[in-house]
Design an enzyme around this catalytic site. Structure first.
Site, PDB file in Angstrom:
ATOM      1  N   LYS A  86       4.733 -32.316  46.624  1.00 21.57           N
ATOM      2  CA  LYS A  86       5.531 -31.081  46.639  1.00 21.57           C
ATOM      3  C   LYS A  86       5.964 -30.681  48.047  1.00 21.57           C
ATOM      4  O   LYS A  86       7.016 -30.078  48.239  1.00 21.57           O
ATOM      5  CB  LYS A  86       4.747 -29.938  45.993  1.00 21.57           C
ATOM      6  CG  LYS A  86       4.392 -30.182  44.527  1.00 21.57           C
ATOM      7  CD  LYS A  86       5.562 -29.949  43.609  1.00 21.57           C
ATOM      8  CE  LYS A  86       5.192 -30.215  42.142  1.00 21.57           C
ATOM      9  NZ  LYS A  86       6.355 -30.141  41.240  1.00 21.57           N
ATOM     10  N   GLU A 108       7.876 -20.444  42.373  1.00 21.61           N
ATOM     11  CA  GLU A 108       7.066 -20.399  41.168  1.00 21.61           C
ATOM     12  C   GLU A 108       6.023 -21.490  41.310  1.00 21.61           C
ATOM     13  O   GLU A 108       6.223 -22.448  42.052  1.00 21.61           O
ATOM     14  CB  GLU A 108       7.926 -20.673  39.933  1.00 21.61           C
ATOM     15  CG  GLU A 108       8.143 -22.157  39.596  1.00 21.61           C
ATOM     16  CD  GLU A 108       8.967 -22.933  40.632  1.00 21.61           C
ATOM     17  OE1 GLU A 108       9.667 -22.287  41.424  1.00 21.61           O
ATOM     18  OE2 GLU A 108       8.901 -24.174  40.634  1.00 21.61           O
ATOM     19  N   SER A 365       1.085 -38.841  42.422  1.00 15.69           N
ATOM     20  CA  SER A 365       1.758 -37.668  42.997  1.00 15.69           C
ATOM     21  C   SER A 365       0.836 -36.682  43.705  1.00 15.69           C
ATOM     22  O   SER A 365       1.275 -35.921  44.554  1.00 15.69           O
ATOM     23  CB  SER A 365       2.552 -36.947  41.913  1.00 15.69           C
ATOM     24  OG  SER A 365       1.702 -36.606  40.835  1.00 15.69           O
TER      25      SER A 365
HETATM   26  C1  LIG Z   1       0.311 -33.461  41.600  1.00 19.88           C
HETATM   27  C2  LIG Z   1       1.485 -33.119  40.776  1.00 19.88           C
HETATM   28  N1  LIG Z   1       2.180 -34.095  40.172  1.00 19.88           N
HETATM   29  C3  LIG Z   1       3.239 -33.825  39.400  1.00 19.88           C
HETATM   30  C4  LIG Z   1       3.668 -32.537  39.164  1.00 19.88           C
HETATM   31  C5  LIG Z   1       4.813 -32.323  38.238  1.00 19.88           C
HETATM   32  O1  LIG Z   1       6.023 -32.007  38.866  1.00 19.88           O
HETATM   33  P1  LIG Z   1       7.217 -33.028  38.947  1.00 19.88           P
HETATM   34  O2  LIG Z   1       7.458 -33.555  37.565  1.00 19.88           O
HETATM   35  O3  LIG Z   1       8.347 -32.203  39.440  1.00 19.88           O
HETATM   36  O4  LIG Z   1       6.879 -34.093  39.876  1.00 19.88           O
HETATM   37  C6  LIG Z   1       2.995 -31.472  39.773  1.00 19.88           C
HETATM   38  C7  LIG Z   1       3.424 -30.086  39.565  1.00 19.88           C
HETATM   39  O5  LIG Z   1       2.809 -29.138  39.877  1.00 19.88           O
HETATM   40  C8  LIG Z   1       1.872 -31.783  40.595  1.00 19.88           C
HETATM   41  O6  LIG Z   1       1.178 -30.796  41.188  1.00 19.88           O
END
Ligand SMILES: Cc1ncc(COP(=O)(O)O)c(C=O)c1O
Lengths: 382, 257
Positions: A86, A108, A365
């Site tokens: 993020k 948000e 992620s």
């Molecule tokens: C670690 C992590 N992965 C994925 C996401 C999902 O978001 P996005 O689909 O935009 O990558 C989030 C959202 O809070 C997150 O904290």
């Protein structure tokens, strides 16, 4: 097919109250400027390096590869400062906010990761920050609330609607409508009205750009598949974009309970854009129930909707049980505790059947520390 | 039934500013809505704006959010609203206010067609700027129902003709930067804005968002062709029921010129 501004096929657009229309044009213009402004790009790149810790490693996951029956690499976004991808986006948007001469940012947050990343960027760059978070999510992600407060942000509990991510977006949009002169809304995923889906994707594409270079170096070839979890879809789009024109298959993994593209989503309009949304026969948005707060969103970014329609990406979902199993597996087998969101991507990997020659790139992620209390509370490890 | 624009013109000729209360369909139940549709015109409402509840009303403040949520909980939907309206033998001049998704889901063509036969004379879709509204505008024009677009405090002057071009009913001037039911603050800039818009288009201009007292309505009525009152009506309804809402509109109606 429409080729209107801000559309991906028939998805996207700017479905906003009139108050936001002109400010969005202004934002689009400002974004266009910084996208080709060397000074801006250099400043961002430097911050991504010295503050975030980029490039993040690409890790060959040997045990996981054995289990899956193919070669698996993890792109370690969990090693980014603040613990998830993020921050790539929030630094970009907060820098842009300074260019816009606005002094306040709002955001948000669901899992709290985007809120923490926004609060961090705001602290670093000296802006005021307020974060809308559903009451239910504040409970689920209490540690992140403390982190945001330590970083100088104010966390505003959202008690309207279902008290989760979608309602936090509603509240942030309402705040933005009232304070657009002084405030930029840092949207946390590839959602929202144009130019957000494009802008957030561009700020996140560093994930795929780096991974491509890293993988070519060690393997001498492109991945056959890219896998990422999909909430709004920003880490997925960030990974996929670099490989868009390559013969590489994409798999987007949604959470059961919020399976917009792999389940019952229907075309609709919410939060300023046209895409697929979970809704009832009357067009009322239906509550979601994902185990990972960051995936608990009833819609998906418009470019993903376009990828689904054009069959560029396959979307599937995994159950909470599969996600928790993957969470444990990765911890034990590789020494990495992933975010529950990212565990969905790993579960997606483990649920597919692979060939030995497959070379699979998985976006990890985020890291899992934030999820431990929820995991303990739910007793899902027993 | 006469078009909304003609209705406003007729009132303007008589030197009257239209009083336009907003009510949420199905709040607190459909019977109340039905009763209000009868009673409000007697109390002096010239047009009624009927809100179609949506789960995610992003342009609305807490009062209308609550009303929408409550109405949805009781099971209101577009079919009940349209059918219910059709069955009413007498009803006021009506405009519908609804977010885009329920309309899209129902089908734009089907919605517009049914809206016309239900006696709805104009459509307000707060999350649909003219740039995205091609399909709805086309259907509305074909079926003879008025399109009503909004102008906000952030709308640049150059954009006013673009919005006027798409509008066939009246211009809905949003009085404040914010959601419905917020505090309007000083009225002076709003009046200047009304005059500015009037200098750029011959369409009637109605002012809404945050108007909550007869005094405010009176001041606005000297410049605008209509004054729209939403959250304040719902609040009366919440606190004092149908009689309270009716009496409030009587007060507003007596105040405006
Ligand atoms: C670690 C992590 N992965 C994925 C996401 C999902 O978001 P996005 O689909 O935009 O990558 C989030 C959202 O809070 C997150 O904290």
């Amino acid at each position: 097919m429409s080729c209107k501004i801000g559309y991906f096929g028939e998805f996207g657009g700017r479905f906003v109250p009139e108050t936001l229309f002109a400010p969005l044009l202004e934002l689009e213009e400002a974004y266009r400027e910084v996208a080709s402004d060397e000074g801006f790009q250099k400043e961002l790149k430097e911050l991504l390096k010295s503050f975030v810790g980029r490039p993040t490693p690409l890790f060959y996951a040997e045990s996981l590869s054995q289990m899956a029956g193919c070669r698996v690499y993890l792109k370690r976004e969990d090693l980014c400062h603040t613990g998830s991808h993020k921050i790539n986006n929030t630094l970009g948007q907060v820098l842009l906010t300074k260019r816009l001469d606005k002094r306040r940012v709002i955001a948000e947050t669901g899992a709290g990761q985007h809120g923490v990343a926004t609060a961090t960027a705001a602290a670093l760059l000296g802006l005021e920050c307020e974060v809308y978070m559903g009451e239910e999510d504040m409970r689920r992600q209490a540690i992140n609330v403390v982190r945001m407060e330590l970083l100088g942000a104010r966390v505003i509990p959202v008690i309207s609607g279902s008290r989760t991510l979608k309602d936090a977006i509603n509240e942030a949009l309402r705040d933005w409508v009232a304070n657009v002169d002084t405030t930029h809304y840092v949207i946390g995923s590839v959602v929202g009205p144009h130019p957000f889906p494009t802008m957030v994707r561009d700020f996140q594409r560093v994930i795929g750009d780096e991974a491509k270079e890293q993988l070519l170096k060690v393997e001498g070839r492109l991945p056959t598949h890219c896998i990422a979890c999909v909430g709004g879809g920003s880490n997925a789009m960030g990974l996929f974009t670099a490989f868009r024109d390559d013969p590489c298959r994409f798999i987007g993994v949604e959470a059961k309970g919020a399976e917009t593209l792999s389940g019952n989503g229907e075309i609709g309009v919410l939060h300023g854009f046209k895409s697929y949304f979970l809704q009832d026969e009357w067009g009322q948005i239906t509550p979601t129930d994902a185990i990972a707060a960051g995936l608990d969103y009833p819609g998906v970014g418009p470019e993903h909707a376009f990828f689904k329609e054009t069959l560029r990406c396959t979307y599937r979902h995994v159950s909470p049980k599969e996600a928790v199993e993957a969470f444990r597996t990765l911890a034990k087998a590789e020494g990495i505790i992933p975010a529950l969101e990212s565990a969905h991507a790993v579960a997606g990997l483990l649920a597919e059947r692979w060939n030995e020659q497959d070379l699979v790139l998985v976006c990890l992620s985020g890291r899992g520390d934030k999820d431990l209390s929820e995991i303990i509370e739910k007793g899902v490890l027993q | 039934m006469k078009g909304i624009t003609e209705r406003l013109r007729e009132l303007t000729q008589r030197g009257r500013c239209a009083v336009i209360p907003y009510i949420t369909a199905g709040y607190p139940d459909w019977d109340t809505t039905k009763a209000l549709l009868q009673r409000l015109p007697e109390a002096g409402a010239d047009i009624v704006e009927l809100g179609i509840p949506f789960s995610d009303p992003m342009a609305d403040g807490p009062v209308i959010q609550r009303a929408s949520e409550e109405a949805l909980k009781k099971g209101i939907n577009l079919e009940i609203i349209l059918k219910g309206l059709q069955e009413l033998t007498t009803k006021p001049s009506l405009v519908a206010m609804g977010y885009y998704n329920p309309i899209l889901r129902y089908g734009i063509e089907r919605f517009v067609e049914r809206a016309v036969s239900a006696g709805i004379g104009g459509l307000i879709v707060p999350d649909l700027p003219p740039e995205e509204g091609e399909e709805l505008i086309e259907a509305a024009n074909r079926h003879g129902v008025a399109t009503i677009f909004l102008i906000a405090p952030t709308t640049p002057r150059e954009r006013i003709p673009v919005i006027a071009e798409a509008t066939t009913g009246f211009i809905y001037l949003v009085s404040l930067k914010g959601v419905t039911g917020s505090d309007v603050g000083s009225l002076k800039p709003i009046l200047e804005r009304v005059d500015e818009i009037r200098s750029l288009t011959s369409l009637p201009v109605c002012v809404g968002f945050g108007i909550s007292t007869p005094e405010q309505a009176k001041i606005i009525s000297r410049h605008a062709q209509g004054v729209i009152i939403g959250s304040a009506v719902i609040k009366r309804l919440e606190e004092k029921g149908i009689e309270g809402a009716v009496r409030f509109i009587e007060e507003i109606s007596e105040a405006v010129v």
